[in-house]
Scaffold this active site. Structure first.
Site, mmCIF file in Angstrom:
data_model
loop_
_atom_site.group_PDB
_atom_site.id
_atom_site.type_symbol
_atom_site.label_atom_id
_atom_site.label_comp_id
_atom_site.label_asym_id
_atom_site.label_seq_id
_atom_site.Cartn_x
_atom_site.Cartn_y
_atom_site.Cartn_z
ATOM 1 N N SER A 1 0.804 -1.227 0.000
ATOM 2 C CA SER A 1 0.000 0.000 0.000
ATOM 3 C C SER A 1 0.836 1.276 0.000
ATOM 4 O O SER A 1 0.309 2.357 -0.258
ATOM 5 C CB SER A 1 -0.942 0.019 1.203
ATOM 6 O OG SER A 1 -0.226 0.186 2.416
ATOM 7 N N LYS B 1 1.077 4.740 6.847
ATOM 8 C CA LYS B 1 0.565 5.629 5.800
ATOM 9 C C LYS B 1 1.308 6.959 5.869
ATOM 10 O O LYS B 1 2.123 7.191 6.750
ATOM 11 C CB LYS B 1 -0.938 5.871 5.962
ATOM 12 C CG LYS B 1 -1.783 4.595 6.024
ATOM 13 C CD LYS B 1 -1.775 3.811 4.729
ATOM 14 C CE LYS B 1 -2.585 2.526 4.872
ATOM 15 N NZ LYS B 1 -2.458 1.666 3.666
#
Length: 209
Positions: free
Chosen positions: A35, A89
């Site tokens: 991701s 993230k």
């Protein structure tokens, strides 16, 4: 117990201090998914500075003293209650920011973010004060657009660098500050999951942007 303590107290104290250190000061974390490509790869093990933002009671998220606030562009590790797991993230929206996305292009506080092409189809995203590599597979992805949203106080809007393959704030919502674990600025080591877990020595001690 007394005999055990007398014979092994050095080891017991060492391991207790080590666990406290890893809980409150510094640790490392595996990267299990793609991701955050191209910045992070599956098999990377990243360092975590757990004192980047807060001094916390070991083994808890209770802050004793706020050291700093996350900056836009920081790569952050956090324990997401919404996802029920630890995630990595990038900070895109700060408290009070208004953020939108149109065809995988960000608008922050009404200003369009600039992009530049890179090799292999990747892009350079020029965030205010922070440039980083970005991977976009399709401008028609269901993740490629969202209407303007205002980031609440003590929350952050997080996105993965692999924009079409990241379950981030577009899925789990804004991330509360008290879920943050720490900031990462480097890969410690890396193992190639697709090649018999052989080490990727070129990624050892790689600085993250």
């Amino acid at each position: 117990m007394k005999k055990l303590w007398a014979e092994h107290r050095g080891f017991i104290v060492f391991f207790a201090l080590m666990f406290c250190f890893r809980s409150a000061i510094a640790d490392w974390s595996d990267v299990p998914s793609g991701s955050m490509k191209p910045t992070l790869l599956e098999g990377d093990r990243i360092s975590i500075n757990k004192m980047a933002y807060d001094l916390r009671i070991p083994f808890s998220h209770i802050s004793l003293y706020k050291i700093a606030d996350p900056a836009r562009g920081d790569i952050v590790v956090f324990d997401s209650k919404a996802a029920d797991k630890r995630l990595v993230k990038r900070v895109i929206g700060l408290p009070g920011d208004t953020v939108a996305m149109e065809n995988n292009r960000l608008l922050i506080n009404g200003q369009k973010v600039d992009y530049q092409p890179l090799l292999a189809g990747d892009q350079l995203e020029l965030l205010p004060g922070k440039n980083h590599s970005l991977r976009v597979n399709s401008p028609s992805s269901r993740y490629a657009n969202f209407d303007p949203v205002k980031v609440p106080a003590d929350h952050y809007l997080m996105l993965g660098d692999n924009r079409d393959n990241s379950a981030d704030s577009r899925v789990i919502g804004f991330v509360p500050r008290n879920e943050l674990v720490g900031r990462s600025r480097g890969v410690v080591l890396s193992l190639d999951y697709d090649n018999y877990f052989l080490p990727r020595t070129e990624r050892f001690f790689k600085e993250l942007k």
